[in-house]
Enzyme design. Structure first.
Site, PDB file in Angstrom:
ATOM      1  CB  THR A   6      40.936  69.559 -65.223  1.00 42.59           C
ATOM      2  OG1 THR A   6      40.084  70.685 -65.329  1.00 42.59           O
ATOM      3  CG2 THR A   6      40.470  68.478 -66.180  1.00 42.59           C
ATOM      4  CB  CYS A  61      -0.111  77.588 -60.884  1.00 43.61           C
ATOM      5  SG  CYS A  61      -0.833  76.310 -59.865  1.00 43.61           S
ATOM      6  CG  HIS A  67       2.924  75.190 -63.263  1.00 47.25           C
ATOM      7  ND1 HIS A  67       3.444  76.350 -62.742  1.00 47.25           N
ATOM      8  CD2 HIS A  67       2.336  74.553 -62.226  1.00 47.25           C
ATOM      9  CE1 HIS A  67       3.185  76.400 -61.445  1.00 47.25           C
ATOM     10  NE2 HIS A  67       2.515  75.317 -61.109  1.00 47.25           N
ATOM     11  CD  GLU A  85       5.446  77.350 -65.551  1.00 44.01           C
ATOM     12  OE1 GLU A  85       4.378  77.618 -66.129  1.00 44.01           O
ATOM     13  OE2 GLU A  85       5.550  77.282 -64.312  1.00 44.01           O
TER      14      GLU A  85
HETATM   15  N1  GLN Z   1      -0.266  77.476 -53.762  1.00 39.72           N
HETATM   16  C1  GLN Z   1      -1.225  77.277 -54.790  1.00 39.72           C
HETATM   17  C2  GLN Z   1      -1.931  75.938 -54.678  1.00 39.72           C
HETATM   18  O1  GLN Z   1      -1.446  75.048 -54.029  1.00 39.72           O
HETATM   19  C3  GLN Z   1      -0.597  77.445 -56.169  1.00 39.72           C
HETATM   20  C4  GLN Z   1       0.465  76.451 -56.454  1.00 39.72           C
HETATM   21  C5  GLN Z   1       1.315  76.808 -57.656  1.00 39.72           C
HETATM   22  O2  GLN Z   1       1.370  77.949 -58.050  1.00 39.72           O
HETATM   23  N2  GLN Z   1       1.988  75.835 -58.218  1.00 39.72           N
HETATM   24  O3  GLN Z   1      -2.973  75.747 -55.234  1.00 39.72           O
END
Ligand code: GLN
Length: 542
Positions: free
Chosen positions: A197, A388, A514, A516
């Site tokens: 440190t 996705c 997504h 998430e």
């Molecule tokens: N490969 C897929 C697409 O391009 C899913 C992409 C992903 O899961 N973010 O549509």
């Protein structure tokens, strides 16, 4: 360089080695200050030469986090959004590659009028311009700027130099430097060492930067002697040494920082009036988590197994949903490549699961394994959440095994396949928000009443973030609906299928987006909440 507003700047640097959790430290500081009603914005300066992390391997760089405005960013932005509960934008991440690209494209246009272009001042000025723009455009009280890498890395130099200059330009009490370092524990002598440190602070001093706070990461306890030593040799008051022992639950970090009095040091240095941070909601969640004695077993079917960083937001969203239902998450990694090769032990793992999640992904490796997992979930009525790619897999599996469409696939994995259930939608690329062919960022979606998706969201108008190239092929809508597919969400013009479900299944749902990315520790995402609820129900019935 001029700046109009009165934003205060907190720079977070790292010393000794990487992987100490600068991102979580920055996010925790943000969470504390936000809880004291300050407006917070964050910015990650990434010293690597890539333009953005969009094309970097998840093995090396972890997940690509996507903001509402469609910027593909570093996973630390996920920490910031989750901890500070704020929506960030393209202003929140710059890389060395971007800085050089912008300076060099101006040089080609002759904007520098024949001057010699240099790292100082041209690169450093561009970095400062970006930092000031982020401060002004976000209208924030406090801008937290994390400088990626470790002090001493060649790539990081221009960023540190820009930060040093900002302190001179804005004034000593407008800027605070927090330095995150490591105190290694030496077992043989039973000692926690402060020398690394001290040396890393010397590296900072060499660059004209004096730290105001030292965040001391350790696997053990930080003793009073260690604090005094760091204080004496690193030029900070003992109260400005914040011990940061490794914690089980990351939500403990803001709580621990505040217990050590970090806000007082920040307020004093930045001349802010002391508004007491209120971390009640964090404490409440922590107390709740500590009492949990039940678990739910979720299988994550992916090709980057045992690599939490590659699926960081998914893991966080799962944990938040589990905690909401008073459950601990028992995550089992299932290697889609092994599943594809019919590996017995991998197939056997499926039987232990209360729920399956197929996260996003690109490329054909392991796809057949994921399709097998979806078949298992559909046939055995095990809850399934497809994110996705996971939703595309769900549709392909149904097409192959129920609608009996031979050779059903996605254009991505087999462009010559007879039945392209998922394809590249012609004409779509022009109106995509950014260059390239990916659909990126937030898009509206209409949720149909009476569906599992509606049950989760409790509203018909939602907005979720996308990052994909391919879409469901509407030509197959009717035949798939006959086979048991429900389209429970689509775009306002009904051209893009956004959420799908399987009829007569307790919970088999896939989203083209997504979810998430929008889950928060204190506000778990509705789709994750209902997926975990279904998994718990399945477990209790088993
Ligand atoms: N490969 C897929 C697409 O391009 C899913 C992409 C992903 O899961 N973010 O549509």
């Amino acid at each position: 360089m001029e700046r109009q507003n009165k934003t205060k700047f907190i720079f977070v640097t790292g010393g000794v080695c990487s992987g100490l959790g600068k991102g979580i430290s920055s996010a925790s500081i943000g969470a504390i200050l936000k809880s004291a009603n300050y407006k917070i914005f964050t910015l990650k300066l990434d010293p690597y030469l890539n333009i953005d992390p969009g094309t970097m391997s998840p093995y090396q760089h972890g997940e690509v986090y996507v903001t509402d405005d469609g910027t593909e960013t570093d996973l630390d932005l996920g920490h910031y959004e989750r901890f500070i509960d704020t929506n960030l934008s393209k202003l929140s991440n710059i890389t060395t590659g971007q800085v050089y690209q912008s300076v060099l494209s101006e040089e080609r246009k002759g904007k520098f009028l024949g001057k010699t272009i240099q790292i100082i001042p041209h690169i450093t000025d561009r970095i400062k311009e970006h930092i000031y723009k982020a401060a002004i455009d976000s209208k924030t009280d406090i801008l937290i700027i994390e400088i990626g890498g470790t002090v001493g890395d060649i790539e990081g130099e221009p960023f540190l130099e820009a930060a040093r200059q900002i302190r001179i330009e804005q004034g000593y009490h407008q800027c605070l430097f927090a330095h995150v370092t490591l105190l290694p524990y030496i077992k043989a002598s039973n000692e926690t060492k402060t020398k690394p440190t001290q040396l890393s602070v010397k590296e900072l001093l060499k660059r004209g930067i004096t730290p105001d706070i030292i965040i001391a990461r350790t696997e053990t306890k930080v003793t009073k002697e260690a604090i005094e030593k760091i204080s004496m040799f690193c030029n900070v008051k003992p109260e400005a040494v914040i011990p940061a022992p490794t914690v089980k639950i990351i939500y403990e970090v803001p709580v621990n920082f505040e217990k050590s009095g970090i806000s007082k040091i920040i307020y004093k240095h930045l001349h802010l009036t002391h508004q007491k941070p209120n971390l009640n909601s964090w404490n409440k969640v922590l107390n709740k988590i500590k009492k949990i004695d039940k678990k739910v077993t979720i299988g994550l079917i992916g090709k980057y197994t045992e690599n939490i960083d590659a699926y960081l937001s998914v893991n966080e969203a799962l944990k938040s949903a589990c905690y909401h239902h008073n459950l601990n998450l028992n995550l089992i990694w299932i290697d889609s490549v092994k599943l594809e090769k019919n590996d017995r032990s991998e197939i056997n793992k499926l039987k232990k699961l209360d729920g399956l999640i197929v996260p996003g992904g690109f490329g054909s490796r392991g796809i057949e394994g994921k399709i097998k997992a979806a078949k298992y979930a559909r046939e055995n009525k095990v809850p399934y959440l497809g994110l996705c790619l996971g939703s595309q897999i769900m549709a392909i599996e149904l097409a192959r095994n129920v609608a009996k469409l031979k050779n059903a696939n996605s254009e991505e994995f087999d462009p010559k396949a007879k039945n392209l259930i998922v394809h590249f939608l012609p004409g779509q690329s022009e109106d995509r928000k950014k260059g390239g062919t990916l659909r990126l960022g937030a898009y509206p979606c209409i949720v149909k009443k009476g569906t599992k998706a509606y049950q989760a969201y409790q509203t018909n108008k939602i907005s979720e973030r996308h990052r994909h190239r391919y879409e469901f092929n509407n030509d197959y809508q009717e035949i798939l609906e006959k086979a048991g597919l429900i389209i429970s969400g689509d775009s306002p013009d009904h051209n893009l299928m956004e959420i799908i479900e399987i009829k007569n299944h307790p919970f088999m749902l896939g989203s083209q987006f997504h979810p998430e990315f929008k889950s928060r520790p204190l506000r778990a995402h509705p789709l994750f909440l209902n997926f975990i609820k279904a998994a718990d129900k399945y477990k209790n019935k088993k």
